[in-house]
Write an enzyme that holds these catalytic residues in place. Structure first.
Site, short mmCIF file in Angstrom:
data_model
loop_
_atom_site.label_atom_id
_atom_site.label_comp_id
_atom_site.label_asym_id
_atom_site.label_seq_id
_atom_site.Cartn_x
_atom_site.Cartn_y
_atom_site.Cartn_z
CB THR A 166 -7.26 -2.54 7.32
OG1 THR A 166 -7.16 -2.29 5.92
CG2 THR A 166 -8.63 -3.05 7.67
CE LYS A 190 -5.21 -9.82 -6.04
NZ LYS A 190 -6.29 -8.87 -5.97
CE LYS A 216 -4.45 -7.12 7.30
NZ LYS A 216 -5.27 -6.13 7.97
CB VAL A 236 -0.94 -0.01 1.23
CG1 VAL A 236 -1.62 1.32 1.42
CG2 VAL A 236 -1.98 -1.12 1.07
CG LEU A 251 -4.24 -0.81 -2.88
CD1 LEU A 251 -3.65 -2.19 -2.92
CD2 LEU A 251 -3.14 0.21 -3.08
N GLY A 279 -8.09 -16.11 0.10
CA GLY A 279 -6.78 -16.06 0.77
C GLY A 279 -6.22 -14.66 0.64
CB CYS A 318 -6.83 -7.78 2.43
SG CYS A 318 -5.56 -6.53 2.24
N1 LIG Z 1 -1.92 -5.30 0.62
C1 LIG Z 1 -3.13 -4.91 0.24
O1 LIG Z 1 -3.63 -5.31 -0.83
C2 LIG Z 1 -3.93 -3.95 1.08
C3 LIG Z 1 -5.08 -3.35 0.54
C4 LIG Z 1 -5.81 -2.46 1.32
C5 LIG Z 1 -5.41 -2.21 2.64
N2 LIG Z 1 -4.33 -2.82 3.15
C6 LIG Z 1 -3.92 -2.50 4.53
O2 LIG Z 1 -2.83 -1.59 4.45
C7 LIG Z 1 -1.91 -1.84 5.52
C8 LIG Z 1 -0.53 -2.13 4.94
O3 LIG Z 1 -0.62 -3.31 4.19
P1 LIG Z 1 0.59 -3.79 3.26
O4 LIG Z 1 0.12 -5.03 2.56
O5 LIG Z 1 1.10 -2.65 2.48
O6 LIG Z 1 1.65 -4.20 4.40
P2 LIG Z 1 3.15 -4.69 4.22
O7 LIG Z 1 3.36 -5.71 5.26
O8 LIG Z 1 3.42 -5.03 2.78
O9 LIG Z 1 4.02 -3.39 4.56
C9 LIG Z 1 4.03 -2.80 5.81
C10 LIG Z 1 5.33 -2.00 5.93
O10 LIG Z 1 5.31 -1.26 7.16
C11 LIG Z 1 6.65 -1.21 7.63
N3 LIG Z 1 6.66 -0.86 9.05
C12 LIG Z 1 6.28 -1.61 10.11
N4 LIG Z 1 6.44 -0.91 11.25
C13 LIG Z 1 6.90 0.31 10.90
C14 LIG Z 1 7.25 1.48 11.62
N5 LIG Z 1 7.13 1.53 12.96
N6 LIG Z 1 7.70 2.55 10.94
C15 LIG Z 1 7.83 2.52 9.59
N7 LIG Z 1 7.52 1.45 8.84
C16 LIG Z 1 7.06 0.36 9.49
C17 LIG Z 1 7.18 -2.62 7.36
O11 LIG Z 1 8.58 -2.65 7.39
C18 LIG Z 1 6.59 -2.87 5.96
O12 LIG Z 1 7.48 -2.47 4.94
C19 LIG Z 1 -2.51 -2.99 6.34
O13 LIG Z 1 -3.28 -2.47 7.37
C20 LIG Z 1 -3.41 -3.68 5.33
O14 LIG Z 1 -4.48 -4.37 5.97
C21 LIG Z 1 -3.56 -3.67 2.40
#
Ligand SMILES: NC(=O)c1ccc[n+]([C@@H]2O[C@H](COP(=O)([O-])OP(=O)(O)OC[C@H]3O[C@@H](n4cnc5c(N)ncnc54)[C@H](O)[C@@H]3O)[C@@H](O)[C@H]2O)c1
Length: 426
Positions: free
Chosen positions: A121, A318, A261, A11, A151, A255, A258
């Site tokens: 989220t 996917k 969880k 994201v 997204l 799976g 998102c």
């Molecule tokens: N992946 C998706 O398709 C998607 C879609 C919509 C919403 N979300 C939500 O968005 C959020 C992020 O998801 P993601 O898939 O991008 O996660 P991710 O695990 O790919 O990335 C999270 C990043 O945060 C960093 N991080 C952790 N602690 C930190 C800190 N204290 N300071 C700075 N950086 C830090 C990690 O190193 C990592 O690079 C989640 O809440 C997820 O539920 C994800």
């Protein structure tokens, strides 16, 4: 505007690059030094279509930078977007420690009237807690908002550039207007709402889509008992305008990073507020068993997996992503190994990390993975897999073709000499 995105995962990187493409000065901040080193060199640490080109383009303009320094990233930021991970804790509640840690780290550097936005989220109440953490460390005035992200991996750049809507949860006109301005070039509908509504909207959307998948799988189970065909049933119900033809995926269940969880977290939230009989608790349980139920059914149809060589096609959760979080393959390969099968796999992008108990080898082409196997298990509908001519890898022995996503024409696969099994056909 000066925008900082905290957390450069799926994201965070997409958001940072796109906010930069709107002409903002954007800093992407992460505590993972290796990730930041790669991003500084213009390399995306994961596979996402179109992102690499966008990243390089925005870095070349000088509008997009990456750092591990909170001080550098926060001191000039007008808008601070928290996009760190929120995985499920062992008790299935949202693990908010990364959100709170980022709040504590940013607090000493926040400037007057900055807006702290949670894009991760999170359940209702999290923004308030985050604001309180920051307030303990600073005396400057700042604002908070919720900006849930919708997204989809695999089409993240497209989705972010063409969102169905932007949802802004806030309690202040200045915040609404600043966040609307940030997204104005998207020309998307904007929903101004309460903070708790924005947080609930994200969980509701994902939980509904996951429930839809679970629902159609339950109907597919019934079709298998009575000679119906789930694809025909979907076509028939899809004409009903209240139901619609899109987003029906009978198969292995949901799976990814998102849905599992978010359903678990909303179910856990429902229990925490005294709604323990909530439907989502059941959706979660049904989905956990879905893959095993199907594999057991197929095992009965083909005389068991023991001693058979099985090609597993598609490893990511996917198509168009290399994300392995809660990918079906992470359950299928251990299950088949435990049943005494040998597994040969293929994926265009994702890598499966075998455990010591897995009888598994990953190959670099469909042809190699399917060479002389007893069973082909088509798991993920990558275009390369569903467009492949399986007649070219048919051997003379009896071979089974298990179409876990109903992507193939049964008559064509049967003509090629396979014994075909799909989902939801009696
Ligand atoms: N992946 C998706 O398709 C998607 C879609 C919509 C919403 N979300 C939500 O968005 C959020 C992020 O998801 P993601 O898939 O991008 O996660 P991710 O695990 O790919 O990335 C999270 C990043 O945060 C960093 N991080 C952790 N602690 C930190 C800190 N204290 N300071 C700075 N950086 C830090 C990690 O190193 C990592 O690079 C989640 O809440 C997820 O539920 C994800």
């Amino acid at each position: 505007m000066n925008v900082t995105v905290i957390g450069t995962g799926f994201v965070g990187v997409v958001s940072a690059a796109i906010y930069a493409s709107f002409g903002n000065q954007v800093v992407g901040l992460d505590i993972d030094e290796n990730k930041i080193k790669l991003l500084e060199k213009g390399q995306v640490p994961f596979y996402e279509p179109d992102l690499q080109d966008l990243l390089l383009k925005e870095q070349a303009t000088g509008r997009l930078k990456f750092t591990t320094s909170y001080q550098e990233a926060i001191k000039e930021a007008d808008i601070i977007i928290i996009a760190v991970g929120t995985p499920s804790a062992p008790d299935e509640t949202a693990d908010l420690r990364y959100v709170f840690a980022s709040a504590k780290s940013l607090a000493p550097y926040i400037k007057e009237n900055a807006i702290v936005v949670i894009k991760s989220t999170v359940p209702p109440g999290t923004l308030e807690e985050t604001i309180n953490i920051i307030k303990k460390e600073t005396t400057v005035n700042f604002y908070g908002a919720s900006l849930p992200e919708f997204l989809r991996e695999g089409s993240a750049v497209h989705d972010t550039l063409h969102p169905d809507r932007i949802v802004i949860g806030a309690d202040n006109d200045f915040v609404f207007s600043q966040l609307e301005k940030l997204h104005e070039s998207l020309k998307a509908p904007v929903i101004r709402c309460r903070i708790a509504s924005a947080q609930m909207a994200k969980y509701t959307a994902n939980s509904y889509l996951a429930t839809r998948i679970t629902f159609i799988n339950e109907i597919a189970n019934l079709c298998e008992k009575n000679g119906a065909d789930i694809n025909e049933v979907i076509q028939a119900i899809g004409y009903d305008k209240r139901i619609g033809p899109q987003y029906w995926y009978p198969g292995l269940g949901y799976g990814g990073s998102c849905f599992p969880k978010d359903v678990k977290e909303l179910a856990a939230y429902s229990r925490s507020v005294g709604e323990s009989g909530n439907l989502l608790n059941h959706v979660n349980e049904i989905n956990k068993e879905r893959i095993y139920r199907l594999l057991e059914k197929f095992a009965q149809e083909i005389g068991g997996f023991r001693g058979k060589t099985v090609a597993v096609l598609g490893l990511s959760f996917k198509p168009n992503t290399d994300d392995m979080r809660e990918a079906p393959s992470t359950k299928i390969i251990p299950y088949l190994s435990e049943q005494g099968a040998n597994v040969r796999s293929y994926d265009p992008m994702a890598k499966y990390v075998s455990s010591t108990n897995d009888h598994h080898e990953q190959f670099s082409s469909i042809e190699e993975a399917c060479n002389e196997v007893d069973v082909i298990l088509s798991v993920v509908e990558w275009p390369e897999i569903i467009g492949f001519d399986f007649g070219t890898v048919k051997s003379n022995k009896t071979q089974y073709f298990i179409d876990c996503r109903n992507q193939f024409e049964e008559s064509k696969i049967t003509q090629q000499g396979y014994k075909y099994f799909g989902i939801g056909r009696g």
